[in-house]
Design a protein around this motif. Structure first.
Motif, PDB file in Angstrom:
ATOM      1  N   GLU A 107       0.826  -1.209   0.000  1.00 44.99           N
ATOM      2  CA  GLU A 107       0.000   0.000   0.000  1.00 44.99           C
ATOM      3  C   GLU A 107       0.860   1.260   0.000  1.00 44.99           C
ATOM      4  O   GLU A 107       0.528   2.238  -0.665  1.00 44.99           O
ATOM      5  N   ILE A 108       1.972   1.243   0.722  1.00 46.79           N
ATOM      6  CA  ILE A 108       2.876   2.397   0.728  1.00 46.79           C
ATOM      7  C   ILE A 108       3.490   2.587  -0.654  1.00 46.79           C
ATOM      8  O   ILE A 108       3.578   3.719  -1.152  1.00 46.79           O
ATOM      9  N   LYS A 109       3.901   1.488  -1.298  1.00 47.78           N
ATOM     10  CA  LYS A 109       4.454   1.586  -2.656  1.00 47.78           C
ATOM     11  C   LYS A 109       3.427   2.169  -3.617  1.00 47.78           C
ATOM     12  O   LYS A 109       3.748   2.997  -4.468  1.00 47.78           O
ATOM     13  N   GLU A 110       2.177   1.740  -3.478  1.00 49.82           N
ATOM     14  CA  GLU A 110       1.114   2.263  -4.339  1.00 49.82           C
ATOM     15  C   GLU A 110       0.928   3.762  -4.104  1.00 49.82           C
ATOM     16  O   GLU A 110       0.774   4.530  -5.055  1.00 49.82           O
ATOM     17  N   ALA A 111       0.969   4.186  -2.842  1.00 50.24           N
ATOM     18  CA  ALA A 111       0.815   5.604  -2.521  1.00 50.24           C
ATOM     19  C   ALA A 111       1.956   6.429  -3.111  1.00 50.24           C
ATOM     20  O   ALA A 111       1.738   7.528  -3.640  1.00 50.24           O
ATOM     21  N   VAL A 112       3.171   5.899  -3.047  1.00 48.66           N
ATOM     22  CA  VAL A 112       4.330   6.605  -3.607  1.00 48.66           C
ATOM     23  C   VAL A 112       4.181   6.739  -5.125  1.00 48.66           C
ATOM     24  O   VAL A 112       4.449   7.804  -5.693  1.00 48.66           O
ATOM     25  N   GLU A 113       3.734   5.678  -5.778  1.00 48.56           N
ATOM     26  CA  GLU A 113       3.523   5.735  -7.228  1.00 48.56           C
ATOM     27  C   GLU A 113       2.456   6.779  -7.576  1.00 48.56           C
ATOM     28  O   GLU A 113       2.608   7.536  -8.542  1.00 48.56           O
ATOM     29  N   GLU A 114       1.384   6.841  -6.788  1.00 48.01           N
ATOM     30  CA  GLU A 114       0.339   7.846  -7.028  1.00 48.01           C
ATOM     31  C   GLU A 114       0.897   9.250  -6.850  1.00 48.01           C
ATOM     32  O   GLU A 114       0.566  10.158  -7.615  1.00 48.01           O
ATOM     33  N   MET A 115       1.738   9.448  -5.834  1.00 45.37           N
ATOM     34  CA  MET A 115       2.339  10.766  -5.606  1.00 45.37           C
ATOM     35  C   MET A 115       3.202  11.173  -6.803  1.00 45.37           C
ATOM     36  O   MET A 115       3.174  12.326  -7.228  1.00 45.37           O
ATOM     37  N   LYS A 116       3.966  10.218  -7.350  1.00 45.69           N
ATOM     38  CA  LYS A 116       4.792  10.513  -8.517  1.00 45.69           C
ATOM     39  C   LYS A 116       3.924  10.933  -9.702  1.00 45.69           C
ATOM     40  O   LYS A 116       4.248  11.888 -10.412  1.00 45.69           O
ATOM     41  N   LEU A 117       2.815  10.220  -9.913  1.00 49.77           N
ATOM     42  CA  LEU A 117       1.926  10.551 -11.025  1.00 49.77           C
ATOM     43  C   LEU A 117       1.293  11.925 -10.824  1.00 49.77           C
ATOM     44  O   LEU A 117       1.114  12.679 -11.785  1.00 49.77           O
ATOM     45  N   ILE A 118       0.946  12.258  -9.594  1.00 53.91           N
ATOM     46  CA  ILE A 118       0.367  13.574  -9.309  1.00 53.91           C
ATOM     47  C   ILE A 118       1.392  14.659  -9.607  1.00 53.91           C
ATOM     48  O   ILE A 118       1.080  15.675 -10.241  1.00 53.91           O
ATOM     49  N   LYS A 119       2.632  14.464  -9.176  1.00 56.96           N
ATOM     50  CA  LYS A 119       3.693  15.453  -9.430  1.00 56.96           C
ATOM     51  C   LYS A 119       3.971  15.625 -10.914  1.00 56.96           C
ATOM     52  O   LYS A 119       4.315  16.700 -11.365  1.00 56.96           O
ATOM     53  N   GLN A 120       3.812  14.536 -11.686  1.00 57.25           N
ATOM     54  CA  GLN A 120       4.035  14.599 -13.129  1.00 57.25           C
ATOM     55  C   GLN A 120       2.833  15.169 -13.865  1.00 57.25           C
ATOM     56  O   GLN A 120       2.879  15.395 -15.062  1.00 57.25           O
ATOM     57  N   GLY A 121       1.734  15.390 -13.159  1.00 54.39           N
ATOM     58  CA  GLY A 121       0.528  15.921 -13.777  1.00 54.39           C
ATOM     59  C   GLY A 121      -0.302  14.874 -14.501  1.00 54.39           C
ATOM     60  O   GLY A 121      -1.229  15.207 -15.230  1.00 54.39           O
ATOM     61  N   LYS A 122      -0.001  13.604 -14.294  1.00 46.96           N
ATOM     62  CA  LYS A 122      -0.721  12.522 -14.961  1.00 46.96           C
ATOM     63  C   LYS A 122      -1.930  12.059 -14.154  1.00 46.96           C
ATOM     64  O   LYS A 122      -2.759  11.302 -14.649  1.00 46.96           O
ATOM     65  N   LEU A 123      -2.008  12.509 -12.915  1.00 49.08           N
ATOM     66  CA  LEU A 123      -3.104  12.140 -12.028  1.00 49.08           C
ATOM     67  C   LEU A 123      -3.459  13.370 -11.212  1.00 49.08           C
ATOM     68  O   LEU A 123      -2.574  14.143 -10.842  1.00 49.08           O
ATOM     69  N   LYS A 124      -4.744  13.563 -10.954  1.00 48.24           N
ATOM     70  CA  LYS A 124      -5.167  14.736 -10.214  1.00 48.24           C
ATOM     71  C   LYS A 124      -5.282  14.391  -8.730  1.00 48.24           C
ATOM     72  O   LYS A 124      -5.926  13.428  -8.346  1.00 48.24           O
ATOM     73  N   GLY A 125      -4.637  15.188  -7.895  1.00 50.94           N
ATOM     74  CA  GLY A 125      -4.707  15.001  -6.451  1.00 50.94           C
ATOM     75  C   GLY A 125      -5.858  15.792  -5.861  1.00 50.94           C
ATOM     76  O   GLY A 125      -6.532  16.555  -6.545  1.00 50.94           O
ATOM     77  N   ILE A 126      -6.087  15.594  -4.566  1.00 45.62           N
ATOM     78  CA  ILE A 126      -7.101  16.384  -3.870  1.00 45.62           C
ATOM     79  C   ILE A 126      -6.408  17.146  -2.743  1.00 45.62           C
ATOM     80  O   ILE A 126      -5.430  16.669  -2.171  1.00 45.62           O
ATOM     81  N   PRO A 127      -6.895  18.339  -2.419  1.00 47.01           N
ATOM     82  CA  PRO A 127      -6.287  19.119  -1.342  1.00 47.01           C
ATOM     83  C   PRO A 127      -6.394  18.375  -0.005  1.00 47.01           C
ATOM     84  O   PRO A 127      -7.363  17.656   0.255  1.00 47.01           O
TER      85      PRO A 127
END
Length: 68
Positions: free
Chosen positions: A40-60
């Motif tokens: 789950e931590i690895k998945e969260a890190v991958e999501e953070m990378k995608l958000i930083k790259q602009g490929k995934l939208k994060g929430i405040p």
């Protein structure tokens, strides 16, 4: 792409048979709570990378806390 599935134990065997029969799918069974946490931590890190790259939208953070 990595996908983490939660499957009831009594149904997991048949699904694993199907997944293992597909040549391009790699499977790994996670049984220990520590392994689940690490996955789950690895998945969260991958999501953070995608958000930083602009490929995934994060929430405040405020919105996330309000949902709790």
């Amino acid at each position: 792409m990595k996908v983490l599935l939660e499957i009831p134990d009594h149904k997991a065997s048949s699904l694993m048979d199907v997944l293992n029969s597909i040549p391009y799918v790699k499977t790994k069974t996670i049984k220990e709570p520590k392994e689940i946490l690490i996955a789950e931590i690895k998945e969260a890190v991958e999501e953070m990378k995608l958000i930083k790259q602009g490929k995934l939208k994060g929430i405040p953070a405020r919105q996330m806390l309000d949902e709790l």
